[in-house]
Design a protein around this motif. Structure first.
Motif, PDB file in Angstrom:
ATOM      1  N   ALA A 138       0.828  -1.206   0.000  1.00 27.47           N
ATOM      2  CA  ALA A 138       0.000   0.000   0.000  1.00 27.47           C
ATOM      3  C   ALA A 138       0.860   1.252   0.000  1.00 27.47           C
ATOM      4  O   ALA A 138       0.572   2.225  -0.712  1.00 27.47           O
ATOM      5  CB  ALA A 138      -0.937  -0.015   1.207  1.00 27.47           C
ATOM      6  N   ASN A 139       1.935   1.234   0.776  1.00 29.38           N
ATOM      7  CA  ASN A 139       2.836   2.391   0.799  1.00 29.38           C
ATOM      8  C   ASN A 139       3.495   2.608  -0.555  1.00 29.38           C
ATOM      9  O   ASN A 139       3.657   3.750  -1.011  1.00 29.38           O
ATOM     10  CB  ASN A 139       3.904   2.203   1.872  1.00 29.38           C
ATOM     11  N   GLU A 140       3.869   1.509  -1.194  1.00 32.21           N
ATOM     12  CA  GLU A 140       4.501   1.605  -2.512  1.00 32.21           C
ATOM     13  C   GLU A 140       3.542   2.215  -3.536  1.00 32.21           C
ATOM     14  O   GLU A 140       3.926   3.080  -4.335  1.00 32.21           O
ATOM     15  CB  GLU A 140       4.945   0.214  -2.967  1.00 32.21           C
ATOM     16  N   LEU A 141       2.294   1.780  -3.502  1.00 34.92           N
ATOM     17  CA  LEU A 141       1.311   2.311  -4.450  1.00 34.92           C
ATOM     18  C   LEU A 141       0.969   3.768  -4.152  1.00 34.92           C
ATOM     19  O   LEU A 141       0.732   4.558  -5.071  1.00 34.92           O
ATOM     20  CB  LEU A 141       0.047   1.448  -4.422  1.00 34.92           C
ATOM     21  N   GLU A 142       0.928   4.118  -2.873  1.00 36.10           N
ATOM     22  CA  GLU A 142       0.690   5.514  -2.521  1.00 36.10           C
ATOM     23  C   GLU A 142       1.842   6.399  -2.996  1.00 36.10           C
ATOM     24  O   GLU A 142       1.623   7.520  -3.486  1.00 36.10           O
ATOM     25  CB  GLU A 142       0.516   5.649  -1.004  1.00 36.10           C
ATOM     26  N   ASP A 143       3.058   5.904  -2.857  1.00 36.49           N
ATOM     27  CA  ASP A 143       4.216   6.658  -3.365  1.00 36.49           C
ATOM     28  C   ASP A 143       4.121   6.823  -4.879  1.00 36.49           C
ATOM     29  O   ASP A 143       4.475   7.886  -5.422  1.00 36.49           O
ATOM     30  CB  ASP A 143       5.517   5.934  -3.004  1.00 36.49           C
ATOM     31  N   LEU A 144       3.644   5.760  -5.559  1.00 40.72           N
ATOM     32  CA  LEU A 144       3.468   5.844  -7.008  1.00 40.72           C
ATOM     33  C   LEU A 144       2.466   6.936  -7.365  1.00 40.72           C
ATOM     34  O   LEU A 144       2.711   7.750  -8.271  1.00 40.72           O
ATOM     35  CB  LEU A 144       2.997   4.496  -7.547  1.00 40.72           C
ATOM     36  N   LYS A 145       1.355   6.965  -6.650  1.00 37.38           N
ATOM     37  CA  LYS A 145       0.332   7.967  -6.955  1.00 37.38           C
ATOM     38  C   LYS A 145       0.853   9.371  -6.695  1.00 37.38           C
ATOM     39  O   LYS A 145       0.582  10.302  -7.467  1.00 37.38           O
ATOM     40  CB  LYS A 145      -0.913   7.683  -6.116  1.00 37.38           C
ATOM     41  N   GLU A 146       1.603   9.546  -5.610  1.00 33.00           N
ATOM     42  CA  GLU A 146       2.154  10.863  -5.302  1.00 33.00           C
ATOM     43  C   GLU A 146       3.172  11.296  -6.353  1.00 33.00           C
ATOM     44  O   GLU A 146       3.208  12.464  -6.758  1.00 33.00           O
ATOM     45  CB  GLU A 146       2.795  10.843  -3.917  1.00 33.00           C
ATOM     46  N   SER A 147       3.999  10.344  -6.783  1.00 34.90           N
ATOM     47  CA  SER A 147       4.995  10.694  -7.801  1.00 34.90           C
ATOM     48  C   SER A 147       4.334  11.057  -9.119  1.00 34.90           C
ATOM     49  O   SER A 147       4.766  11.980  -9.812  1.00 34.90           O
ATOM     50  CB  SER A 147       5.976   9.539  -8.000  1.00 34.90           C
ATOM     51  N   LEU A 148       3.257  10.346  -9.460  1.00 32.29           N
ATOM     52  CA  LEU A 148       2.535  10.693 -10.681  1.00 32.29           C
ATOM     53  C   LEU A 148       1.857  12.045 -10.527  1.00 32.29           C
ATOM     54  O   LEU A 148       1.738  12.802 -11.497  1.00 32.29           O
ATOM     55  CB  LEU A 148       1.487   9.616 -11.001  1.00 32.29           C
ATOM     56  N   GLY A 149       1.403  12.350  -9.312  1.00 29.05           N
ATOM     57  CA  GLY A 149       0.776  13.649  -9.090  1.00 29.05           C
ATOM     58  C   GLY A 149       1.753  14.782  -9.274  1.00 29.05           C
ATOM     59  O   GLY A 149       1.381  15.864  -9.750  1.00 29.05           O
ATOM     60  N   GLU A 150       3.006  14.565  -8.902  1.00 28.02           N
ATOM     61  CA  GLU A 150       4.018  15.598  -9.099  1.00 28.02           C
ATOM     62  C   GLU A 150       4.343  15.775 -10.571  1.00 28.02           C
ATOM     63  O   GLU A 150       4.596  16.882 -11.041  1.00 28.02           O
ATOM     64  CB  GLU A 150       5.278  15.238  -8.318  1.00 28.02           C
ATOM     65  N   GLU A 151       4.353  14.661 -11.321  1.00 30.85           N
ATOM     66  CA  GLU A 151       4.678  14.740 -12.747  1.00 30.85           C
ATOM     67  C   GLU A 151       3.482  15.202 -13.571  1.00 30.85           C
ATOM     68  O   GLU A 151       3.597  16.062 -14.433  1.00 30.85           O
ATOM     69  CB  GLU A 151       5.153  13.373 -13.243  1.00 30.85           C
ATOM     70  N   SER A 152       2.344  14.563 -13.295  1.00 31.31           N
ATOM     71  CA  SER A 152       1.158  14.887 -14.080  1.00 31.31           C
ATOM     72  C   SER A 152      -0.085  14.623 -13.249  1.00 31.31           C
ATOM     73  O   SER A 152      -0.376  13.468 -12.906  1.00 31.31           O
ATOM     74  CB  SER A 152       1.112  14.050 -15.365  1.00 31.31           C
ATOM     75  N   ARG A 153      -0.777  15.662 -12.903  1.00 31.34           N
ATOM     76  CA  ARG A 153      -2.014  15.509 -12.128  1.00 31.34           C
ATOM     77  C   ARG A 153      -3.043  14.734 -12.929  1.00 31.34           C
ATOM     78  O   ARG A 153      -3.865  14.013 -12.371  1.00 31.34           O
ATOM     79  CB  ARG A 153      -2.548  16.887 -11.753  1.00 31.34           C
ATOM     80  N   GLN A 154      -2.967  14.841 -14.238  1.00 30.90           N
ATOM     81  CA  GLN A 154      -3.920  14.153 -15.098  1.00 30.90           C
ATOM     82  C   GLN A 154      -3.791  12.642 -14.964  1.00 30.90           C
ATOM     83  O   GLN A 154      -4.786  11.919 -14.981  1.00 30.90           O
ATOM     84  CB  GLN A 154      -3.691  14.571 -16.557  1.00 30.90           C
ATOM     85  N   LEU A 155      -2.548  12.143 -14.796  1.00 32.66           N
ATOM     86  CA  LEU A 155      -2.346  10.704 -14.657  1.00 32.66           C
ATOM     87  C   LEU A 155      -2.751  10.217 -13.269  1.00 32.66           C
ATOM     88  O   LEU A 155      -3.361   9.154 -13.133  1.00 32.66           O
ATOM     89  CB  LEU A 155      -0.882  10.343 -14.920  1.00 32.66           C
ATOM     90  N   SER A 156      -2.415  10.967 -12.227  1.00 34.56           N
ATOM     91  CA  SER A 156      -2.706  10.517 -10.859  1.00 34.56           C
ATOM     92  C   SER A 156      -4.201  10.432 -10.593  1.00 34.56           C
ATOM     93  O   SER A 156      -4.641   9.648  -9.746  1.00 34.56           O
ATOM     94  CB  SER A 156      -2.050  11.461  -9.846  1.00 34.56           C
ATOM     95  N   GLU A 157      -5.000  11.226 -11.306  1.00 33.87           N
ATOM     96  CA  GLU A 157      -6.445  11.182 -11.090  1.00 33.87           C
ATOM     97  C   GLU A 157      -7.066   9.880 -11.570  1.00 33.87           C
ATOM     98  O   GLU A 157      -8.196   9.571 -11.219  1.00 33.87           O
ATOM     99  CB  GLU A 157      -7.116  12.362 -11.799  1.00 33.87           C
ATOM    100  N   HIS A 158      -6.317   9.104 -12.372  1.00 34.20           N
ATOM    101  CA  HIS A 158      -6.832   7.829 -12.871  1.00 34.20           C
ATOM    102  C   HIS A 158      -6.618   6.693 -11.878  1.00 34.20           C
ATOM    103  O   HIS A 158      -7.124   5.584 -12.111  1.00 34.20           O
ATOM    104  CB  HIS A 158      -6.154   7.469 -14.198  1.00 34.20           C
TER     105      HIS A 158
END
Length: 286
Positions: A138-158
């Motif tokens: 779960a921590n790994e996936l949350e880190d993934l979502k946060e990293s995608l949010g920093e790069e592209s908010r459009q991707l993290s919303e998916h």
């Protein structure tokens, strides 16, 4: 003149009436007073116990005084006394199912299921290891979502992360502005390819098996169409499987690929919502 000796003086008898006191109605009041004091002492003792014990302790005290609970499941008398068994019959107790020691008795649920103490401890350690594994994923996936949010908010919303009895579910959801697949088709869009690439990098951090399930909304194909939402959801799940394998996920880790059409909507109040069109990737922890 001499007195006549034959004439006797009358005998006077005095009767004294004795008044006996009743002693303040006897001793009955002392008994009543003693009963009252005993009752008050019991009452204050009860109030003190209620204030000084926890809810669990109070439940234990109530269970102790409950007449429906048997005092003992096994005999404590001699050999076969009152249909009981001897206190020395260790093997007999085990055969009766009640047990003669802590490891084999039904009075201890930790060992009453036929498992030894070491087996029970092993299961507890397995459960703790599973929870630790789930937390790391779960921590790994949350880190993934946060990293995608920093790069592209459009991707993290998916991305959406949730728990299930099978493990941790990563929902890759669709949207009206940036769809994962073209309408009614199973060819992945550029957004889907980018998301699978990011997800596959995180999947390389653990060795758990993966289950992929495709979902659609409730939009139907035209009447008489052979190809329907069941086929579409399964084909989209297979497309996600191929993308994961292209990114280095071994085929042996993918345990299941299936489609559920619109039978399991993410937003139940709006079966036509774009978020219902999604790919669910479950990291199995059982």
């Amino acid at each position: 003149m001499a007195a006549d000796s034959s004439v006797r003086e009358p005998t006077i008898i005095k009767r004294k009436k004795v008044y006996k006191a009743d002693g303040h109605h006897g001793g009955a009041w002392k008994v009543a007073y003693a009963d009252f004091v005993t009752a008050m002492m019991a009452f204050f003792l009860l109030m003190w116990l209620l204030n000084a014990t926890t809810e669990e302790q109070r439940k234990g005290i109530a269970d102790y005084f409950s007449p429906t609970i048997p005092i003992s499941r096994i005999s404590g008398g001699g050999a076969d006394g009152l249909n009981g068994s001897s206190i020395f019959a260790e093997n007999t107790y085990a055969k009766m199912g009640t047990g003669a020691n802590r490891k084999e008795t039904v009075e201890h649920p930790a060992y009453g299921n036929g498992k030894s103490e070491s087996e029970s401890k092993s299961e507890s350690m397995t459960d703790a290891a599973k929870q630790n594994d789930e937390q790391q994923i779960a921590n790994e996936l949350e880190d993934l979502k946060e990293s995608l949010g920093e790069e592209s908010r459009q991707l993290s919303e998916h991305l959406m992360i949730k728990m299930s009895p099978e493990g941790i579910v990563l929902e890759i959801t669709d949207s009206e502005s940036t769809p994962l697949f073209p309408l009614g088709r199973s060819e992945p869009s550029e957004t889907m390819i980018q998301l699978i690439a990011a997800v596959s990098d995180s999947f390389g951090e653990f060795d758990n098996d993966i289950k992929i399930v495709g979902h659609t909304d409730s939009h139907r194909y035209r009447n008489g169409a052979v190809y329907d939402n069941w086929n579409l959801s399964a084909d989209r799940a297979n497309a996600a499987r191929r993308l994961l394998m292209e990114r280095g996920i071994p085929a042996g880790r993918i345990r299941e690929v299936s489609g559920k059409a619109d039978m399991d909507p993410l937003i139940k109040d709006d079966p036509m919502a774009a978020q219902n069109r999604r790919i669910s990737i479950t990291i199995l922890t059982n």
